[in-house]
Scaffold this motif. Structure first.
Motif, mmCIF file in Angstrom:
data_model
loop_
_atom_site.group_PDB
_atom_site.id
_atom_site.type_symbol
_atom_site.label_atom_id
_atom_site.label_comp_id
_atom_site.label_asym_id
_atom_site.label_seq_id
_atom_site.Cartn_x
_atom_site.Cartn_y
_atom_site.Cartn_z
ATOM 1 N N LYS A 103 0.824 -1.205 0.000
ATOM 2 C CA LYS A 103 0.000 0.000 0.000
ATOM 3 C C LYS A 103 0.860 1.258 0.000
ATOM 4 C CE LYS A 103 -3.681 2.310 2.581
ATOM 5 N NZ LYS A 103 -4.533 2.261 3.799
ATOM 6 N N GLN A 105 3.894 1.574 -1.133
ATOM 7 C CA GLN A 105 4.527 1.739 -2.449
ATOM 8 C C GLN A 105 3.535 2.251 -3.487
ATOM 9 O OE1 GLN A 105 7.567 -1.281 -3.554
ATOM 10 N NE2 GLN A 105 6.994 -2.250 -1.622
ATOM 11 N N GLU A 106 2.307 1.758 -3.434
ATOM 12 C CA GLU A 106 1.280 2.257 -4.352
ATOM 13 C C GLU A 106 0.977 3.727 -4.089
ATOM 14 O OE1 GLU A 106 -1.320 -1.837 -5.107
ATOM 15 O OE2 GLU A 106 -1.735 -0.565 -3.371
ATOM 16 N N GLU A 107 0.863 4.095 -2.796
ATOM 17 C CA GLU A 107 0.545 5.476 -2.444
ATOM 18 C C GLU A 107 1.701 6.414 -2.781
ATOM 19 O OE1 GLU A 107 -0.449 5.244 1.678
ATOM 20 O OE2 GLU A 107 -2.553 4.700 1.300
ATOM 21 N N ALA A 125 4.818 1.372 -8.767
ATOM 22 C CA ALA A 125 5.085 0.631 -7.533
ATOM 23 C C ALA A 125 5.859 -0.643 -7.870
ATOM 24 C CB ALA A 125 3.776 0.273 -6.838
ATOM 25 N N THR A 128 2.258 -4.658 -6.035
ATOM 26 C CA THR A 128 0.933 -4.168 -5.661
ATOM 27 C C THR A 128 0.335 -5.023 -4.549
ATOM 28 O OG1 THR A 128 -0.216 -5.582 -7.248
ATOM 29 C CG2 THR A 128 0.585 -3.438 -8.057
ATOM 30 N N THR A 129 -0.820 -4.591 -4.071
ATOM 31 C CA THR A 129 -1.549 -5.349 -3.056
ATOM 32 C C THR A 129 -1.878 -6.753 -3.554
ATOM 33 O OG1 THR A 129 -2.495 -3.328 -2.107
ATOM 34 C CG2 THR A 129 -3.653 -5.398 -1.667
#
Length: 468
Positions: A103, A105-107, A125, A128-129
């Motif tokens: 999360k 890394q995505e944000e 990223a 991902t999740t």
């Protein structure tokens, strides 16, 4: 089948631990750590591994810290589909850590795209999740001390490392050339006589030891935690300031909060609210509470007579809205947030508010890798680059020593000596070059071990090195 060991991370650096054992016709990876810190190291996360993840048969995970487990979702993305063996505590914490890491890394990628400060268009990223959830589906929990059969002539077990919840040394026994060879991977060795966790289990007699060396060239400061922290905390509280403690979400946040609460309960610090602002640290604290009766936690904690690690005046913040409200609150109060090296996450938003104000205090309580904002503070930076802006450093600043969950040089030597007999060969890993080389010298001189400080991607024929 030859017995071979190669090192694909966590050598001459403290991040990216990945050790590949080839034995009994099987390929076993011990740990899947993420490289952190300097840009040169972080770039390695994006490079293909020198081994094909799809050809691995097993993965043994010593514990959940990012430098040992954070690459696992990427490994799965690149083709690994075998089991991930670990302790129950490691499995429970990994459910938090890997999802939180994905999360973040995505944000961070989304924020970089929004603000336009990334050199990559678009910023991506690393995983991902979805990748993290796939990795979690591969985890298989094994109790401490129980032998795990990996194949004919190949078995492993986990021994308590005393580092964080679920942390383990990994003992592997491999039959090669008609004889059994014992290999021991230390993981991160915990400290002796510390609260929260018991001492590390003495190592079994081994032929080959893969030994961490994070603090292999230094000794921890034995000055009590409260003696270091109390005067600057009282000054900060007297000014109505906020004390920000960047802390690793798993292990360190729980230890720091426990020590602060004990000091407040004893009247040695004023009663002020403690805020844990990190979804992973909040959930990790709940996992710790569920494991209060485990052999991996200090049995004295159960004597408090409650089912929670912190029963009073500790406030947990999971949502973004909660974190934003907290970031507007005046002091006196304490905020504990991750990451511990100021590398990313919510702590950066607090840092932007707290650093420019002279009333406040920033307290570093752990190791700061080269290239991180925490290391820049240690080296006297007058500004820190946060979210594309230069933030001035005007708050008070303090480094608290002696809280590391890693054994120092003497602790590592004590642990090696506690075996029934010394190992025949020691690979010194997971340390900066100076630390690894210094520990190597002490192992040779004081214990009489044959030692090697391997280089990245270096492999060794253990049958040849061990001889008859």
């Amino acid at each position: 089948m030859a017995l071979r060991l190669s090192f694909h991370g966590g050598v001459r650096t403290v991040t990216g631990s990945r050790h590949l054992l080839e034995a009994a016709g099987r390929r076993v990876l011990v740990d899947a750590g993420l490289f952190q810190g300097l840009r040169e190291l972080r770039r390695r996360n994006w490079q293909p591994t020198s081994f094909d993840p799809a050809t691995l048969d097993h993965l043994l995970l010593t514990h959940t810290h990012i430098d040992h487990a954070g690459y696992l979702p990427r490994l799965v993305h690149d083709g690994y589909a075998g089991p991930v063996h670990c302790t129950p505590g490691t499995r429970d914490l990994a459910q938090l850590l890997l999802l939180d890491s994905a999360k973040i890394q995505e944000e961070d990628a989304a924020y970089a795209n929004k603000k336009g400060y990334s050199k990559h268009k678009p910023a991506l990223a690393l995983y991902t999740t979805e990748h993290a959830e796939a990795a979690l589906g591969l985890m298989r929990a094994v109790d401490y001390g129980a032998w795990l059969g990996l194949d004919d002539g190949l078995r492993a077990r986990f021994l308590n490392a005393g580092h964080i919840l679920g942390s383990a040394h990994v003992e592997v026994r491999a039959t090669t050339g008609g004889r059994e060879v014992v290999l021991l991977f230390s993981g991160d060795v915990g400290r002796y006589d510390m609260p929260l966790h018991p001492d590390p289990t003495p190592p079994p007699a081994s032929d080959v030891l893969v030994l961490e060396s994070t603090y292999g060239d230094r000794q921890h400061d034995d000055t009590p935690f409260l003696e270091q922290l109390r005067p600057p905390l009282l000054r900060c509280f007297g000014r109505g300031g906020v004390a920000l403690i960047p802390s690793f979400a798993v292990g360190r946040s729980q230890l720091v909060t426990l020590l602060l609460r004990q000091a407040m309960e004893a009247g040695e610090l004023p009663e002020v609210p403690i805020h844990i602002d990190s979804p992973m640290a909040v959930d990790a604290t709940r996992v710790y509470s569920r494991h209060l009766n485990d052999e991996n936690l200090d049995p004295e904690l159960v004597g408090e007579g409650h089912g929670r690690l912190f029963p009073r005046n500790v406030h947990f913040h999971r949502s973004v809205e909660d974190s934003k409200r907290l970031n507007r609150m005046d002091g006196p109060r304490i905020i504990i947030s991750s990451s511990g090296m100021l590398a990313g996450g919510r702590v950066l938003h607090h840092l932007r508010r707290i650093l420019p104000n002279e009333r406040n205090l920033v307290v570093l309580v752990g190791y700061q890798a080269p290239g991180t904002r925490g290391r820049q503070l240690l080296e006297g930076a007058s500004t820190l680059r946060v979210h594309g802006e230069n933030v001035p450093v005007r708050s008070d600043f303090l480094v608290v020593h002696g809280l590391s969950a890693h054994a120092d040089r003497d602790g590592l030597l004590r642990w090696v000596r506690s075996a029934e007999r010394p190992p025949r060969l020691v690979f010194v890993v997971h340390g900066e070059p100076e630390a690894s080389l210094e520990l190597e010298r002490h192992l040779r001189r004081e214990i009489g071990c044959e030692t090697v400080v391997p280089r990245l991607e270096q492999g060794f024929d253990l049958d040849r090195l061990l001889g008859d």
